[in-house]
Design a protein around this motif. Structure first.
Motif, PDB file in Angstrom:
ATOM      1  N   ARG A 151     -16.193 -13.471 -19.401  1.00 16.28           N
ATOM      2  CA  ARG A 151     -14.298 -13.430 -19.969  1.00 16.28           C
ATOM      3  C   ARG A 151     -15.830 -14.534 -21.677  1.00 16.28           C
ATOM      4  O   ARG A 151     -14.911 -14.517 -22.598  1.00 16.28           O
ATOM      5  N   HIS A 152     -16.968 -15.545 -20.923  1.00 16.89           N
ATOM      6  CA  HIS A 152     -16.780 -16.473 -21.828  1.00 16.89           C
ATOM      7  C   HIS A 152     -18.127 -16.734 -22.344  1.00 16.89           C
ATOM      8  O   HIS A 152     -18.412 -17.762 -23.278  1.00 16.89           O
ATOM      9  N   GLU A 201     -17.262 -13.260 -13.905  1.00 18.98           N
ATOM     10  CA  GLU A 201     -16.584 -12.806 -14.626  1.00 18.98           C
ATOM     11  C   GLU A 201     -15.748 -13.568 -15.876  1.00 18.98           C
ATOM     12  O   GLU A 201     -16.152 -13.824 -16.734  1.00 18.98           O
TER      13      GLU A 201
END
Length: 204
Positions: free
Chosen positions: A49-50, A45
């Motif tokens: 996300r990044h 995750e």
């Protein structure tokens, strides 16, 4: 130009190291037994996300995700472990019996184990990428694995190469192996996730 390329390379290496250290930290928080599953899901995750924006990948966010992922991460991890162990046990029994039929069974069991590992990687990625119920997640993971044999091979070969390199450089276990597997799985399935997004848009 060379300086920019080196900077990008070092940033990617740092993200790999950072995520891998997070994985071991969170795994230890769950005493390994209850920590590996949610730690794997958390690393997925954070990267989804990044990606390689290392400043945004923080311990605070990781810890929050780890707590959120605790139950589901363990459920997915141990479901996969049970299936793979059952297949491995059957393979252990099968290789002790000679004959062409059992040789074919051996190959099928090995393929089933590879398929199980790749399907688990898909469940981690899809569960981190979409808000989806457990039943639909498993369905989508199975469909995803079967729909594109090339992606299955890419993930399987990539994981094998990473494990081979790790075997020769044991330090990667602490600093890179787990995060590299997750990042490679994310990269290898990019085209399939784009296809899913397009189909979701059509049915929206």
């Amino acid at each position: 130009m060379v300086g920019k390329a080196l900077e990008t390379l070092f940033i990617k290496i740092w993200v790999i190291v950072k995520l891998n250290l997070f994985f071991w930290l969170f795994s230890c928080c769950g005493l390994l037994i209850a920590g590996i599953g949610p730690a794997l899901k958390t690393v997925n995750e954070l990267f989804i996300r990044h990606e390689f924006d290392y400043k945004e990948i923080t311990l605070k966010e990781g810890w929050s995700l780890f707590k959120q992922n605790f139950n589901r991460g363990n459920l997915l991890f141990y479901a996969a472990i049970v299936v793979i162990l059952l297949l491995a046990y059957n393979l252990f029994l099968s290789v002790q019996i000679q004959g062409l039929a059992f040789l074919m069974i051996d190959f099928l069991l090995v393929f089933a184990m590879i398929y199980g590992i790749v399907t688990y990687q898909y469940t981690l990625l899809l569960d981190s990428y979409y808000e989806i119920g457990l039943k639909n997640l498993l369905k989508l993971a199975f469909i995803s694995t079967l729909s594109n044999f090339t992606n299955l091979l890419k993930i399987a070969i990539g994981i094998s190469l990473i494990l081979f390199v790790t075997w020769n450089f044991k330090g990667l276990i602490l600093f890179g192996t787990v995060s590299m597997i997750q990042i490679w799985s994310f990269t290898a399935t990019k085209s399939w996730r784009q296809t899913i997004d397009q189909r979701l848009e059509l049915h929206a």
